[in-house]
Design a protein around this motif. Structure first.
Motif, short mmCIF file in Angstrom:
data_model
loop_
_atom_site.label_atom_id
_atom_site.label_comp_id
_atom_site.label_asym_id
_atom_site.label_seq_id
_atom_site.Cartn_x
_atom_site.Cartn_y
_atom_site.Cartn_z
N LYS A 19 0.85 -1.19 0.00
CA LYS A 19 0.00 0.00 0.00
C LYS A 19 0.88 1.24 0.00
O LYS A 19 2.00 1.22 0.51
CB LYS A 19 -0.88 0.04 1.25
N GLU A 24 1.43 4.37 -6.80
CA GLU A 24 0.08 4.65 -6.28
C GLU A 24 -0.02 6.10 -5.82
O GLU A 24 -1.01 6.79 -6.11
CB GLU A 24 -0.22 3.70 -5.11
N ASP A 50 -6.87 -0.22 -4.85
CA ASP A 50 -5.96 0.80 -4.34
C ASP A 50 -6.66 2.15 -4.22
O ASP A 50 -6.49 2.86 -3.23
CB ASP A 50 -4.75 0.94 -5.26
#
Length: 146
Positions: A19, A24, A50
């Motif tokens: 994560k 991202e 995500d």
């Protein structure tokens, strides 16, 4: 043969995040700059996407080229040592991705897969995000400066 010992390699692989990765974060910054608002890592959705854009019904998965076996990508080269393990691991990840995407689509979500190697091209990424979430005239009018 690996260039580092087994303990070092194990530590290196354990430090890989799932994560808030750099690709991202880059997608999130761009989406926010474009005026899109989103939720992160929605646990109630298949595969815990995500980034989720509830207003547009779009779930975004940002895949690392190596970990998700991006076809034809130079970043997806498989290791030459312990090939059985890595081939099985990456194929399991790919099968899970297909299963999660199908479940999201069955639940009414549009799924946008972004690969790590695509993130660097901001212009192309802007087009992909904008295409996935077309903005209505109401959205543009409501965000116009006063």
């Amino acid at each position: 043969m690996d260039k580092v010992d087994q303990a070092t390699r194990s530590r290196m692989m354990a430090s890989v995040k799932s994560k808030n990765t750099a690709p991202e974060l880059a997608v999130r910054r761009l989406a926010h700059r474009l005026g899109y608002r989103f939720r992160l890592h929605r646990r109630g959705l298949p595969g815990t996407p995500d980034i989720v854009f509830p207003k547009y019904g779009v779930a975004v998965q940002v895949h690392g080229c190596f970990w998700h076996g991006h076809e034809g990508c130079r970043h997806a080269a498989r290791p030459r040592s312990n090939t059985g393990f890595w081939n099985e691991k990456i194929e399991r990840n790919r099968a899970r991705d297909v299963r999660d995407t199908a479940a999201l689509e069955a639940a009414g979500w549009s799924v946008l897969i972004l690969w790590g190697c695509e993130i660097k091209d901001q212009a192309a990424l802007t087009v992909r995000l904008s295409t996935a979430m077309p903005r209505s005239e109401e959205d543009q009018d409501s965000e116009a400066p006063s």
